[in-house]
Design a protein around this motif. Structure first.
Motif, PDB file in Angstrom:
ATOM      1  N   SER A 144       0.728  -1.119   0.130  1.00 56.67           N
ATOM      2  CA  SER A 144       0.000   0.006   0.154  1.00 56.67           C
ATOM      3  C   SER A 144       0.786   1.371   0.014  1.00 56.67           C
ATOM      4  N   HIS A 145       2.105   1.500   0.852  1.00 58.55           N
ATOM      5  CA  HIS A 145       2.719   2.458   0.844  1.00 58.55           C
ATOM      6  C   HIS A 145       3.562   2.552  -0.589  1.00 58.55           C
ATOM      7  N   ILE A 146       3.909   1.512  -1.101  1.00 56.97           N
ATOM      8  CA  ILE A 146       4.538   1.365  -2.385  1.00 56.97           C
ATOM      9  C   ILE A 146       3.635   1.937  -3.382  1.00 56.97           C
ATOM     10  N   ARG A 147       2.333   1.664  -3.447  1.00 53.89           N
ATOM     11  CA  ARG A 147       1.286   2.221  -4.482  1.00 53.89           C
ATOM     12  C   ARG A 147       1.270   3.813  -4.207  1.00 53.89           C
ATOM     13  N   HIS A 148       1.077   4.157  -2.869  1.00 58.32           N
ATOM     14  CA  HIS A 148       1.037   5.803  -2.522  1.00 58.32           C
ATOM     15  C   HIS A 148       2.128   6.571  -2.999  1.00 58.32           C
ATOM     16  N   VAL A 149       3.341   5.893  -2.929  1.00 58.66           N
ATOM     17  CA  VAL A 149       4.497   6.580  -3.534  1.00 58.66           C
ATOM     18  C   VAL A 149       4.469   6.587  -4.919  1.00 58.66           C
ATOM     19  N   TYR A 150       4.012   5.616  -5.565  1.00 59.00           N
ATOM     20  CA  TYR A 150       4.218   5.514  -7.148  1.00 59.00           C
ATOM     21  C   TYR A 150       3.226   6.742  -7.555  1.00 59.00           C
ATOM     22  N   LYS A 151       1.848   6.673  -6.935  1.00 57.80           N
ATOM     23  CA  LYS A 151       1.030   7.394  -7.224  1.00 57.80           C
ATOM     24  C   LYS A 151       1.199   9.001  -7.143  1.00 57.80           C
ATOM     25  N   LYS A 152       1.901   9.237  -5.997  1.00 56.14           N
ATOM     26  CA  LYS A 152       2.354  10.675  -5.694  1.00 56.14           C
ATOM     27  C   LYS A 152       3.704  10.999  -6.617  1.00 56.14           C
ATOM     28  N   LEU A 153       4.160  10.025  -7.117  1.00 59.94           N
ATOM     29  CA  LEU A 153       5.473  10.380  -7.974  1.00 59.94           C
ATOM     30  C   LEU A 153       5.030  10.250  -9.471  1.00 59.94           C
ATOM     31  N   GLY A 154       3.850   9.897  -9.778  1.00 59.77           N
ATOM     32  CA  GLY A 154       3.095   9.707 -11.121  1.00 59.77           C
ATOM     33  C   GLY A 154       4.164   8.776 -11.928  1.00 59.77           C
ATOM     34  N   VAL A 155       4.165   7.457 -11.161  1.00 57.51           N
ATOM     35  CA  VAL A 155       4.787   6.411 -11.909  1.00 57.51           C
ATOM     36  C   VAL A 155       3.887   5.194 -11.722  1.00 57.51           C
ATOM     37  N   HIS A 156       4.129   4.227 -12.521  1.00 58.74           N
ATOM     38  CA  HIS A 156       3.142   2.790 -12.242  1.00 58.74           C
ATOM     39  C   HIS A 156       4.338   1.702 -12.002  1.00 58.74           C
ATOM     40  N   SER A 157       5.451   1.540 -12.082  1.00 58.31           N
ATOM     41  CA  SER A 157       6.202   0.681 -11.983  1.00 58.31           C
ATOM     42  C   SER A 157       7.643   1.067 -11.233  1.00 58.31           C
ATOM     43  N   ARG A 158       8.459   0.209 -10.937  1.00 58.99           N
ATOM     44  CA  ARG A 158       9.665   0.453 -10.342  1.00 58.99           C
ATOM     45  C   ARG A 158      10.744   0.858 -11.277  1.00 58.99           C
ATOM     46  N   ASP A 159      10.534   0.310 -12.642  1.00 62.01           N
ATOM     47  CA  ASP A 159      11.347   0.732 -13.786  1.00 62.01           C
ATOM     48  C   ASP A 159      11.007   2.422 -14.056  1.00 62.01           C
TER      49      ASP A 159
END
Length: 73
Positions: free
Chosen positions: A40-55
């Protein structure tokens, strides 16, 4: 970048762990939370940074991604 995107303290911790190459399970262990909470934290980070994956995360930050090498037993 973390401040500009409004990441909270735990999200900053997650971002640091992701940038170190940690998996979701390793993030959970390091933060002493359940796997679902880490994800869940990872999804929030991705959303706030505007990305969908680690790559995409590494690409956005202009960082060459290195895979963690697994040691053989």
């Amino acid at each position: 970048m973390a401040v500009a995107c409004g990441l909270g303290e735990r999200e900053k911790e997650v971002l640091t762990l992701l940038l170190e190459g940690c998996s979701a399970s390793e993030v959970a262990s390091a933060m002493v939370v359940a796997n679902g909470t880490a994800k869940s934290h990872i999804r929030h980070v991705y959303k706030k940074l505007g990305v969908h994956s680690r790559d995409e995360l590494f690409e956005k930050l202009g960082i060459e991604r290195e895979e963690k090498s697994k040691q053989s037993v």
